[in-house]
Enzyme design. Structure first.
Site, mmCIF file in Angstrom:
data_model
loop_
_atom_site.group_PDB
_atom_site.id
_atom_site.type_symbol
_atom_site.label_atom_id
_atom_site.label_comp_id
_atom_site.label_asym_id
_atom_site.label_seq_id
_atom_site.Cartn_x
_atom_site.Cartn_y
_atom_site.Cartn_z
ATOM 1 C CE LYS A 110 2.912 -10.520 6.135
ATOM 2 N NZ LYS A 110 1.552 -10.486 6.706
ATOM 3 N NE ARG A 112 -3.080 -0.960 8.548
ATOM 4 C CZ ARG A 112 -3.961 -1.731 9.172
ATOM 5 N NH1 ARG A 112 -4.636 -1.261 10.211
ATOM 6 N NH2 ARG A 112 -4.184 -2.961 8.750
#
Ligand code: BES
Ligand code: ZN
Ligand code: ZN
Length: 495
Positions: free
Chosen positions: A273, A347
């Site tokens: 990120k 996920r």
């Protein structure tokens, strides 16, 4: 210090408190319960309001020194706007604005019930007020060397009587305090909340409750084939854990599974990120905190369903052993996933939990996850995305959110988008295209749900507040705790 809130039948003018809070409607109208106090003080409150420019707008407050005739040392005028516009969430905010304004005082008497419209149940109103006060009094001061800690210790809700009202008040305080625990966990720096630290914190919180704790690590994760959790966690020296929490009251006839994303820090992994804002990724365990906090109060609240919590805990880091793009994960149910972005890690670990939960054949399941930036783009930071595979269950979840003041908005899981997850070499990949990111994340999760009605809450937006606002304080919000509590207490098997 915890705020003590109790119901009291003492007449407002006689309450021996530092401050007596009285509601005033828009246009400086003294509503029932505060008009007589103004009369007792020979209209002193009306005059003070005039001099202080106080009109009774929502959120407005004015502190007036006490006078003979009133036992309180001071009176706080609290604006409520138009009484018929008052909602449960408005009452929560009212509670919060009072405690925020009175942090320097110790004891408070609140006389707002006369202002509550008949359309709102009394017990609900008292519960909302108490929730707003506990949540509004929340501060995270652990790392402030010169903290101005709230001095408030006790609040008497005047005119609240009856066992139903008392029980609702007590339950509201329990739910609000559980929310504060979740806020604390989110606000703690990632350095002090490794997966192992999270297990220790959960164990401490759950001590003395009948919740059974299983915490798996290392070989135990391998044996159970929790490969999503193992793979995402392998880049951190702080190794992954997986919590299974079980509350099984005698005679339970329904089972609900709660699943929470527990990424204690999300650097993005090799799909790193940007540095700007990365500190907020300590919030990425907000779903886990909500599930653990909820589990801790089930017994106290007399929940009659069996509730099982599944919480994968990892740190998503870069490092010599970090998972790579192109790696393939084989899940416990045989499905395979090609990793196309290591920042879509939530996920990958939730898939383990959904498979495990499905195996237990619950009557319903729900997961909470700070899952996608796309959901924040779609719904902003006050509203969570709500997806699922069962309309009646989705409606039940949405209604619980509504009652809790945690807005949830339905998003679709279009079958047609499933192909966006097709992989060259595996059953699917972990990211879809550039658009509809919240939906493709939801579709990914759905692949691991087998049989049970399932709902998914993407709480990436509301897990954090950027500023103090109503009963939210800047930082972790504990979003989801009160909705989950509402959901399990009022659970109906979805059909
Ligand atoms: N934890 C983030 C999602 C997130 C974003 C939470 C903003 C809170 C605020 C999640 O793991 C993530 O990085 N998602 C990616 C998915 C993408 C790579 C498909 C995202 O949203 O960018
Ligand atoms: Zn991520
Ligand atoms: Zn994440």
């Amino acid at each position: 210090m915890a705020l003590k809130i109790s119901a009291s039948s003492v007449a407002p003018a006689r309450a021996r408190v530092d401050v007596l809070a009285v509601p005033v409607a828009a246009g400086t109208k003294f509503v029932a319960g505060s008009d007589d106090i103004d009369t007792t003080l020979d209209g002193a409150l009306t005059r003070a309001a005039r001099v202080g420019g106080f009109t009774g707008k929502v959120g407005e407050t004015l502190l007036v020194p006490g006078a003979t005739g009133v036992a309180a040392k001071a009176v706080l005028l609290v604006g409520i706007g138009k009484p018929t516009d008052l909602t449960l969430d408005g009452i929560r905010r009212l509670g919060a604005s009072m405690v925020r304004r009175l942090r320097e005082h110790r004891t408070l008497g609140v006389n707002v019930l006369g202002a509550v419209p008949n359309s709102i149940d009394r017990a609900d109103a008292v519960a909302a007020l108490a929730e707003g006060m506990v949540l509004g009094n929340y501060q995270f001061l652990r790392y402030k060397s010169e903290a101005r800690r709230s001095q408030l210790t006790s609040v008497s809700v005047l005119g609240a009587s009856g066992t139903r009202v008392g029980a609702a008040l007590a339950a509201a305080v329990v739910a609000a305090e559980a929310t504060c625990w979740a806020r604390d966990m989110v606000n703690e720096p990632a350095a002090v909340k490794s997966p192992a630290d999270m297990v220790a914190a959960a164990t401490k919180l759950l001590r003395g409750t009948p919740v059974k704790i299983q915490a798996w690590q290392g070989a135990e994760l391998q044996r159970r084939k929790l490969h999503g959790t193992i793979t995402v966690g392998q880049g951190s020296r702080r190794t992954p854990r997986f919590l299974r929490l079980e509350y099984a009251p005698r005679g339970a006839r329904t089972t609900i599974a709660l699943i929470g994303k527990g990424v204690v820090f999300d650097s993005g992994g090799l799909s790193l990120k940007p540095s700007n804002g990365m500190e907020q990724m300590k919030t990425d365990m907000g779903g886990a905190a909500a599930v653990i906090a909820t589990m801790s109060v089930l017994h106290e609240l007399g929940v009659r369903s069996r509730v099982v919590g599944f919480v994968p805990l990892v740190e998503n880091m870069i490092g010599g052993n970090a998972y790579r793009l192109g790696d393939v994960i084989t899940y416990r149910n045989g499905k395979t996933v090609e990793v196309m972005n290591t920042d879509a890690e939530g996920r990958l670990i939730l898939a383990d939990a959904l498979v495990l939960a499905s195996e237990e054949r619950p009557d319903a399941m729900i997961d909470l996850a700070t899952l996608t930036g796309a959901c924040v783009v779609a719904l902003g930071n006050k509203v969570a995305g709500l997806m699922g595979n069962h309309d009646a269950w989705i409606s039940q979840v949405q209604a619980a959110g509504e009652r809790s003041g945690e807005p949830l908005w339905p998003l679709p899981l279009p079958k047609d988008y499933r192909k966006l997850l097709d992989s060259e070499i595996a059953d699917m990949k972990n990211v879809g295209g550039p658009y509809g990111g919240a939906l493709t994340a939801g579709l990914f999760l759905q692949e691991f749900v087998d049989g049970a009605p399932w709902a998914h809450l993407d709480i990436a937006g509301p897990a954090r507040a950027e500023g103090d606002d109503g009963y939210l304080a800047r930082g972790g919000t504990g979003f989801g705790v009160r909705t989950l509590i509402e959901l399990v207490t009022a659970f109906r098997k979805p059909r």
